[in-house]
Write an enzyme that holds these catalytic residues in place. Structure first.
Site, PDB file in Angstrom:
ATOM      1  N   ASP A  75      24.641 -12.445   5.230  1.00  0.00           N
ATOM      2  CA  ASP A  75      23.974 -13.176   6.314  1.00  0.00           C
ATOM      3  C   ASP A  75      23.447 -14.504   5.777  1.00  0.00           C
ATOM      4  OD1 ASP A  75      22.614 -13.684   8.783  1.00  0.00           O
ATOM      5  OD2 ASP A  75      20.752 -12.941   7.870  1.00  0.00           O
ATOM      6  N   TYR A  85      20.318  -3.400   7.014  1.00  0.00           N
ATOM      7  CA  TYR A  85      20.177  -3.573   8.460  1.00  0.00           C
ATOM      8  C   TYR A  85      20.102  -2.234   9.192  1.00  0.00           C
ATOM      9  CZ  TYR A  85      21.011  -8.623   8.876  1.00  0.00           C
ATOM     10  OH  TYR A  85      20.908  -9.990   8.836  1.00  0.00           O
ATOM     11  N   ASP A 115      25.177 -18.559   6.073  1.00  0.00           N
ATOM     12  CA  ASP A 115      24.458 -19.698   6.665  1.00  0.00           C
ATOM     13  C   ASP A 115      24.384 -20.866   5.687  1.00  0.00           C
ATOM     14  OD1 ASP A 115      23.981 -18.670   9.160  1.00  0.00           O
ATOM     15  OD2 ASP A 115      21.794 -18.919   9.070  1.00  0.00           O
ATOM     16  N   LYS A 163      22.928  -7.686  -6.491  1.00  0.00           N
ATOM     17  CA  LYS A 163      21.650  -7.853  -7.186  1.00  0.00           C
ATOM     18  C   LYS A 163      21.545  -6.630  -8.090  1.00  0.00           C
ATOM     19  CE  LYS A 163      17.710 -10.016  -7.825  1.00  0.00           C
ATOM     20  NZ  LYS A 163      17.595 -11.371  -8.414  1.00  0.00           N
ATOM     21  N   ASP A 200      20.981 -14.623  -6.207  1.00  0.00           N
ATOM     22  CA  ASP A 200      20.165 -15.833  -6.388  1.00  0.00           C
ATOM     23  C   ASP A 200      20.979 -16.919  -7.094  1.00  0.00           C
ATOM     24  OD1 ASP A 200      20.157 -14.153  -8.587  1.00  0.00           O
ATOM     25  OD2 ASP A 200      18.030 -14.386  -9.048  1.00  0.00           O
TER      26      ASP A 200
HETATM   27  C1  IPM Z   1      24.018 -13.425  12.231  1.00  0.00           C
HETATM   28  C2  IPM Z   1      22.615 -13.364  12.766  1.00  0.00           C
HETATM   29  C3  IPM Z   1      22.262 -11.912  13.055  1.00  0.00           C
HETATM   30  C4  IPM Z   1      22.334 -11.171  11.747  1.00  0.00           C
HETATM   31  C5  IPM Z   1      20.902 -11.663  13.719  1.00  0.00           C
HETATM   32  C6  IPM Z   1      20.720 -12.520  14.956  1.00  0.00           C
HETATM   33  C7  IPM Z   1      20.708 -10.219  14.063  1.00  0.00           C
HETATM   34  O1  IPM Z   1      21.733 -13.964  11.881  1.00  0.00           O
HETATM   35  O2  IPM Z   1      24.939 -12.975  12.939  1.00  0.00           O
HETATM   36  O3  IPM Z   1      24.199 -13.916  11.129  1.00  0.00           O
HETATM   37  O4  IPM Z   1      21.394 -11.203  10.939  1.00  0.00           O
HETATM   38  O5  IPM Z   1      23.354 -10.536  11.501  1.00  0.00           O
HETATM   39 MG    MG Z   2      22.702 -14.983  10.284  1.00  0.00          MG
END
Ligand code: IPM
Ligand code: MG
Length: 361
Positions: free
Chosen positions: A250, A144, A254, A194, A226
Site C-alpha cells: 500500500d 489488513y 503510493d 521486515k 524502510d
Molecule cells: C489503496 C487504499 C486502500 C488500502 C484503503 C482506502 C482501504 O489506500 O487501495 O491503496 O489501504 O488498500
Molecule cells: Mg493506498
C-alpha cells in the site's frame, strides 16, 4: 459470447472518468469485434446515500454476475464524519477484495516519456527515459485482515489490535504472480519485508526464496521495507517488479506513484485465481475538481486496458488502448493536472480527452 462488466462509477470524478472508459470500450468492441455487456451499480458514498450501505446487496449481485469489475473512485467530504469502518473507502473496497478473493494487486508506476518533467525526481536521478515499475501487492491478507482485530477494553484502558498473519500458501501464490510478471518484463523481482523484526516477514522471505527456485532466470533481491522506501527515491531504475505484502505494498505503491508525478495516469488491477478482477484508477474521487470536466480519464481508461489484458486475455485490444493514450499525449493533449503551459500543449477537458483516445483506437 459477451464479456460481462460491472460498472461501479462511485463518487466524485469516478463518475466522469468512467464515462470516458466506457466510450473507449465501445470503440474497442467495434474495432476488435468483441461484445461487452455492462451493468451499472452504486458503490461507496453514492450507495451510502441511497442504501445506507457502501457495498449494498444489489451491487453484490451485479459484481457476482460480472467477469470483471470497473471501479471509479469512492469517498468525499460528505462521508468523512462516519465512523472509520463505515467510510466509503474502507467499507466498499475491503469487502469487494475479500468477497472475490482478489489477492493480487498490480500497480504499474510508469513515467510516460511525454510526461517526464512531471516527476519530482531530479534529472540526474531520473535520466531521460523515466522508469517503469510494477508493484505486486498482496491484497487479501496480512495486517489488513488478520484477527484478533479491534479496539478492546482491558483494566479500564483501551487497546487497539491488528494482527499481521501470513500463511505460506498466501505468500507463495502472490510470489508466483510477481515472478511470472517479471518473466515478461526485465526479469527482476525485489521482495519487500521486515524480516529483521517481524516473524511473518521471516516466513515471507523464506517462502519467496523457495518460489524463486522455480524461476532460475529471474533475479531476486530482498529489501527491508524502510530501505526500499529510500532506494525508490535514490535510484528507481534498480526496480522492475516490486513484490510486497498488503501494508508495505500500500505504502510503496503510493510512493512509486508519486515519483511518476502523474497520478492521473496510473491504473491498477486486483485479480483472483480465476482471473476475475477489479480495475480502478490509483487516484481517488478528487472532490475538489468533481463535476468540472477537468479530471484526467487516462488512469481509468488504462485500468480498462488492464481488464482487457488480465480478465479477458485480449492483449491486442489492451495494447491498442495503451497506444492510443500515448499517442494523444504525444500529440500534446493534456488535462488540467498535466498541463504546464509549455508550447505544443493543448488543454482539454475530460470528455474531449476521452474522445481523442477513443478515436485513436
Ligand atoms: C489503496 C487504499 C486502500 C488500502 C484503503 C482506502 C482501504 O489506500 O487501495 O491503496 O489501504 O488498500
Ligand atoms: Mg493506498
Amino acid at each position: 459470447m459477451a464479456y460481462k462488466i460491472a460498472v461501479l462509477p462511485g463518487d466524485g470524478i469516478g463518475v466522469e472518468v468512467m464515462r470516458e472508459a466506457l466510450k473507449v470500450l465501445d470503440r474497442v468492441a467495434s474495432k476488435f469485434g468483441v461484445e461487452f455487456e455492462f451493468k451499472e451499480a452504486l458503490i461507496g458514498g453514492a450507495a451510502i446515500d441511497a442504501k445506507q450501505d457502501a457495498f449494498p446487496d444489489e451491487t453484490k449481485e451485479v459484481c457476482d454476475w460480472a467477469d470483471a469489475i470497473l471501479f471509479g473512485a469512492v469517498g468525499g467530504p460528505k462521508w468523512e464524519n462516519l465512523p472509520p469502518e463505515k467510510q466509503p473507502e474502507r467499507a466498499a473496497l475491503l469487502p469487494i477484495r475479500k468477497r472475490y478473493g482478489l489477492f493480487a494487486n498490480l500497480r504499474p508506476a510508469i513515467v510516460f516519456p511525454a510526461l517526464i518533467e512531471a516527476s519530482p525526481l531530479k534529472k540526474e536521478i531520473l535520466g531521460d527515459k523515466g522508469f517503469d515499475i510494477l508493484v505486486v501487492r498482496e491484497l487479501t491478507g496480512g495486517i489488513y485482515f488478520g484477527t484478533p482485530k479491534g479496539i478492546f477494553e482491558e483494566d479500564g484502558k483501551r487497546k487497539g489490535i491488528d494482527t499481521l498473519i501470513y500463511y505460506d500458501w498466501e505468500i507463495e501464490r502472490i510470489a508466483r504472480v510477481a515472478f511470472e510478471a517479471a518473466g515478461k518484463r526485465r526479469k527482476k523481482v525485489a521482495s519487500i519485508d521486515k524480516a529483521n523484526v517481524l516473524n511473518a516477514m521471516v516466513l515471507w522471505r523464506d517462502v519467496v526464496n523457495e518460489v524463486a527456485k522455480g524461476y532460475p532466470d529471474i533475479e531476486l533481491s530482498h529489501y527491508l521495507v524502510d530501505n526500499a522506501a529510500m532506494q525508490l527515491i535514490r535510484n528507481p531504475h534498480q526496480f522492475d517488479v516490486i513484490l510486497a505484502g498488503n501494508m508495505f505494498g500500500d505504502i510503496l505503491s503510493d510512493e512509486a506513484a508519486m515519483l511518476t508525478g502523474s497520478i492521473g495516469m496510473l491504473p491498477s488491477a486486483s485479480v483472483n485465481e480465476s482471473k476475475k478482477g477489479l480495475y480502478e484508477p490509483v487516484h481517488g474521487s478528487a472532490p475538489d475538481i468533481a463535476g468540472q470536466n477537468a479530471a484526467n480519464p487516462c488512469a481509468m481508461i488504462l485500468s480498462a486496458a488492464m481488464m482487457l489484458r488480465y480478465s479477458f486475455d485480449l492483449e491486442d485490444a489492451a495494447k491498442a488502448v495503451e497506444k492510443a493514450v500515448e499517442s494523444v499525449l504525444n500529440e500534446g493533449f493534456r488535462t488540467k493536472d498535466l498541463y504546464t503551459g509549455k508550447e505544443g500543449e493543448i488543454l482539454v477537458g475530460t470528455s474531449e480527452m476521452g474522445d481523442r483516445i477513443a478515436e485513436r483506437i
